[in-house]
Every structure is written in C-alpha cells, then in structure tokens.
Design a protein around this motif. Sequence first.
Motif, PDB file in Angstrom:
ATOM      1  N   GLN A  76      74.025  54.233  52.413  1.00 41.06           N
ATOM      2  CA  GLN A  76      74.298  54.824  51.101  1.00 41.06           C
ATOM      3  C   GLN A  76      74.786  53.753  50.123  1.00 41.06           C
ATOM      4  O   GLN A  76      74.420  53.759  48.955  1.00 41.06           O
ATOM      5  CB  GLN A  76      75.366  55.922  51.217  1.00 41.06           C
ATOM      6  CG  GLN A  76      74.870  57.207  51.833  1.00 41.06           C
ATOM      7  CD  GLN A  76      73.821  57.903  50.969  1.00 41.06           C
ATOM      8  OE1 GLN A  76      72.706  58.164  51.420  1.00 41.06           O
ATOM      9  NE2 GLN A  76      74.153  58.205  49.735  1.00 41.06           N
ATOM     10  N   LEU A  77      75.595  52.845  50.628  1.00 40.54           N
ATOM     11  CA  LEU A  77      76.114  51.756  49.791  1.00 40.54           C
ATOM     12  C   LEU A  77      74.973  50.842  49.334  1.00 40.54           C
ATOM     13  O   LEU A  77      74.865  50.498  48.160  1.00 40.54           O
ATOM     14  CB  LEU A  77      77.150  50.950  50.574  1.00 40.54           C
ATOM     15  CG  LEU A  77      77.735  49.720  49.852  1.00 40.54           C
ATOM     16  CD1 LEU A  77      78.668  50.134  48.726  1.00 40.54           C
ATOM     17  CD2 LEU A  77      78.478  48.828  50.830  1.00 40.54           C
ATOM     18  N   LEU A  78      74.095  50.477  50.278  1.00 40.30           N
ATOM     19  CA  LEU A  78      72.994  49.558  49.965  1.00 40.30           C
ATOM     20  C   LEU A  78      71.937  50.192  49.061  1.00 40.30           C
ATOM     21  O   LEU A  78      71.209  49.473  48.371  1.00 40.30           O
ATOM     22  CB  LEU A  78      72.336  49.050  51.253  1.00 40.30           C
ATOM     23  CG  LEU A  78      73.193  48.141  52.139  1.00 40.30           C
ATOM     24  CD1 LEU A  78      72.433  47.759  53.401  1.00 40.30           C
ATOM     25  CD2 LEU A  78      73.639  46.874  51.402  1.00 40.30           C
ATOM     26  N   LYS A  79      71.861  51.522  49.047  1.00 35.44           N
ATOM     27  CA  LYS A  79      70.885  52.212  48.186  1.00 35.44           C
ATOM     28  C   LYS A  79      71.321  52.208  46.724  1.00 35.44           C
ATOM     29  O   LYS A  79      70.513  52.421  45.831  1.00 35.44           O
ATOM     30  CB  LYS A  79      70.736  53.679  48.641  1.00 35.44           C
ATOM     31  CG  LYS A  79      69.809  53.875  49.821  1.00 35.44           C
ATOM     32  CD  LYS A  79      69.787  55.363  50.182  1.00 35.44           C
ATOM     33  CE  LYS A  79      69.197  55.581  51.562  1.00 35.44           C
ATOM     34  NZ  LYS A  79      69.368  56.979  51.992  1.00 35.44           N
ATOM     35  N   SER A  80      72.613  52.021  46.506  1.00 33.10           N
ATOM     36  CA  SER A  80      73.183  52.102  45.152  1.00 33.10           C
ATOM     37  C   SER A  80      73.317  50.707  44.538  1.00 33.10           C
ATOM     38  O   SER A  80      73.934  49.820  45.123  1.00 33.10           O
ATOM     39  CB  SER A  80      74.558  52.772  45.224  1.00 33.10           C
ATOM     40  OG  SER A  80      75.322  52.482  44.096  1.00 33.10           O
ATOM     41  N   LYS A  81      72.730  50.532  43.342  1.00 34.52           N
ATOM     42  CA  LYS A  81      72.824  49.228  42.666  1.00 34.52           C
ATOM     43  C   LYS A  81      74.274  48.872  42.374  1.00 34.52           C
ATOM     44  O   LYS A  81      74.703  47.747  42.588  1.00 34.52           O
ATOM     45  CB  LYS A  81      72.038  49.256  41.351  1.00 34.52           C
ATOM     46  CG  LYS A  81      70.548  49.064  41.533  1.00 34.52           C
ATOM     47  CD  LYS A  81      69.841  48.967  40.201  1.00 34.52           C
ATOM     48  CE  LYS A  81      68.330  48.842  40.412  1.00 34.52           C
ATOM     49  NZ  LYS A  81      67.608  48.776  39.128  1.00 34.52           N
ATOM     50  N   SER A  82      75.038  49.862  41.871  1.00 38.57           N
ATOM     51  CA  SER A  82      76.443  49.591  41.569  1.00 38.57           C
ATOM     52  C   SER A  82      77.240  49.389  42.853  1.00 38.57           C
ATOM     53  O   SER A  82      78.214  48.633  42.888  1.00 38.57           O
ATOM     54  CB  SER A  82      77.049  50.706  40.715  1.00 38.57           C
ATOM     55  OG  SER A  82      76.751  51.967  41.258  1.00 38.57           O
ATOM     56  N   GLY A  83      76.804  50.043  43.935  1.00 39.01           N
ATOM     57  CA  GLY A  83      77.455  49.850  45.230  1.00 39.01           C
ATOM     58  C   GLY A  83      77.265  48.431  45.746  1.00 39.01           C
ATOM     59  O   GLY A  83      78.205  47.802  46.228  1.00 39.01           O
ATOM     60  N   VAL A  84      76.043  47.930  45.621  1.00 37.51           N
ATOM     61  CA  VAL A  84      75.732  46.549  46.042  1.00 37.51           C
ATOM     62  C   VAL A  84      76.557  45.558  45.221  1.00 37.51           C
ATOM     63  O   VAL A  84      77.103  44.585  45.750  1.00 37.51           O
ATOM     64  CB  VAL A  84      74.210  46.261  45.912  1.00 37.51           C
ATOM     65  CG1 VAL A  84      73.915  44.776  46.057  1.00 37.51           C
ATOM     66  CG2 VAL A  84      73.425  47.051  46.958  1.00 37.51           C
ATOM     67  N   THR A  85      76.660  45.829  43.909  1.00 40.84           N
ATOM     68  CA  THR A  85      77.443  44.945  43.026  1.00 40.84           C
ATOM     69  C   THR A  85      78.912  44.933  43.437  1.00 40.84           C
ATOM     70  O   THR A  85      79.538  43.872  43.534  1.00 40.84           O
ATOM     71  CB  THR A  85      77.316  45.400  41.555  1.00 40.84           C
ATOM     72  OG1 THR A  85      75.933  45.422  41.201  1.00 40.84           O
ATOM     73  CG2 THR A  85      78.065  44.481  40.609  1.00 40.84           C
ATOM     74  N   ALA A  86      79.468  46.125  43.698  1.00 36.75           N
ATOM     75  CA  ALA A  86      80.883  46.224  44.094  1.00 36.75           C
ATOM     76  C   ALA A  86      81.125  45.537  45.441  1.00 36.75           C
ATOM     77  O   ALA A  86      82.122  44.830  45.623  1.00 36.75           O
ATOM     78  CB  ALA A  86      81.299  47.690  44.166  1.00 36.75           C
ATOM     79  N   PHE A  87      80.194  45.732  46.378  1.00 39.00           N
ATOM     80  CA  PHE A  87      80.312  45.122  47.711  1.00 39.00           C
ATOM     81  C   PHE A  87      80.208  43.596  47.607  1.00 39.00           C
ATOM     82  O   PHE A  87      80.950  42.867  48.272  1.00 39.00           O
ATOM     83  CB  PHE A  87      79.226  45.687  48.627  1.00 39.00           C
ATOM     84  CG  PHE A  87      79.339  45.274  50.072  1.00 39.00           C
ATOM     85  CD1 PHE A  87      80.534  45.385  50.760  1.00 39.00           C
ATOM     86  CD2 PHE A  87      78.226  44.786  50.759  1.00 39.00           C
ATOM     87  CE1 PHE A  87      80.639  45.014  52.099  1.00 39.00           C
ATOM     88  CE2 PHE A  87      78.312  44.409  52.093  1.00 39.00           C
ATOM     89  CZ  PHE A  87      79.523  44.520  52.760  1.00 39.00           C
ATOM     90  N   HIS A  88      79.301  43.131  46.743  1.00 37.04           N
ATOM     91  CA  HIS A  88      79.119  41.683  46.546  1.00 37.04           C
ATOM     92  C   HIS A  88      80.399  41.066  45.993  1.00 37.04           C
ATOM     93  O   HIS A  88      80.822  39.977  46.424  1.00 37.04           O
ATOM     94  CB  HIS A  88      77.946  41.439  45.588  1.00 37.04           C
ATOM     95  CG  HIS A  88      77.490  40.016  45.545  1.00 37.04           C
ATOM     96  ND1 HIS A  88      78.008  39.089  44.658  1.00 37.04           N
ATOM     97  CD2 HIS A  88      76.571  39.340  46.293  1.00 37.04           C
ATOM     98  CE1 HIS A  88      77.416  37.927  44.855  1.00 37.04           C
ATOM     99  NE2 HIS A  88      76.543  38.046  45.849  1.00 37.04           N
ATOM    100  N   THR A  89      81.033  41.755  45.034  1.00 37.33           N
ATOM    101  CA  THR A  89      82.293  41.261  44.450  1.00 37.33           C
ATOM    102  C   THR A  89      83.362  41.167  45.526  1.00 37.33           C
ATOM    103  O   THR A  89      84.125  40.203  45.576  1.00 37.33           O
ATOM    104  CB  THR A  89      82.753  42.211  43.312  1.00 37.33           C
ATOM    105  OG1 THR A  89      81.699  42.317  42.351  1.00 37.33           O
ATOM    106  CG2 THR A  89      84.006  41.710  42.632  1.00 37.33           C
TER     107      THR A  89
END
Length: 203
Positions: A76-89
């Motif tokens: 679910q996290l990887l499907k979300s663009k904003s999730g990927v951005t937050a995880f990357h940060t």
Amino acid sequence: MSCWMPGCPALSMCRGLAALPIACLERAKDLKTRLGILLHKPELGHRTGASSKLQLGSRQRDSSREVLEWRESFDQLLKSKSGVTAFHTFLKTEFSEENLDFWLACEDFKKTRSKTKLASKANRIFEEFVQNEAPREVNIDHETREITRKNLSGATSACFNEAQAKTRTLMEKDSYPRFLKSASYQDMTKQATSRGISKRSHT
C-alpha cells in the motif's frame, strides 16, 4: 452638495459636469449602476469559494485515507506516490535511501521496450547500485550480485528481479516497521485521524 460661495470646488465641479455632453453623463450613470449591481452580488464570489473549498476538502480526505492505508501493508505504501516520497525522506535520515532508489530504478527499467536502451540502462543500474563498492551499493548477498552480473550479458527486463526482490524484502522487514514507528509518520497519522474526526463531526 450645493455652494454659493465663489471659488467653491463643488461649484466648479458642477460647471464642469454641465459642460459635458449628455451622452457622456448617461454612460457614466449606466456604468455606475452596473458596478453597483456587481458589488452587491456576493453570492458570485461565494460560489467560487465554496467550490474550491469542496475540492480542497476532497483532496484532504483522499490524502488522509492514503496516509492511514500505508500502515496496512508495504505494498500500500509503495502504491502511493506521496507514500514513496515520505518513506524516501525517512530512509534519508537512516542513510539507506539507495535501497528504495534501486527498487524504483528497477521498476522504471522494466518499462523499457528498446533492447539497446535496456542494455545501457542495465549497465548503468548495475554500476550505480549492485557491483562491489558501487557509489550507492545496496545490501545484497554475494550470490545475488553474481547472478545479476551474469544476467547483464543478455539483458532482459527481468535481469534485476532477484536483486530487486531481496532489496524489497530488506526494506519491508527492516526499514518499513521503523518508518511506521517514526515521529514523522506518527504526526501524519494524527493529522489524518483528526481530519477524519473533524469531518464526521460536521456531517
């Protein structure tokens, strides 16, 4: 306003207006009336404001739901663009963002259709992330590294599959649980939950 005194500004203004053609005065009156009508129609601006607030509210509800869905699964996290951005940060704070960057590079690599581009991209990804002492070397075992090296000789869209899967598992089991416990994600969930409570109280 009337004035009988000589040199009175109002008197000179009246004389000036009297000298204007009647057509000009009529146009001025017409313009004044139209402006008055527009100024007394607050509902026009009101409608625009209400519509933009609705759109903003809808976006906020969507983003709140997304934030809460990230904790359901790593997928679910990887499907979300904003999730990927937050995880990357978050990964940047742990100095391990290369794992996610490699995973994303592999996802992009799989979409490549040209065989020539496939080979050049494969070499670039291998040199940046996979080979020993690569500038952004990912944490994979020697065997997976060697399998990937051999795959480069006949590069296909699947040549990084094993290395990508190992990196994904590492992130899911190691970094992802820490991300969910991090202060930054906890703040996001609090905001998302409070927006949800606020929405329910207004319905």
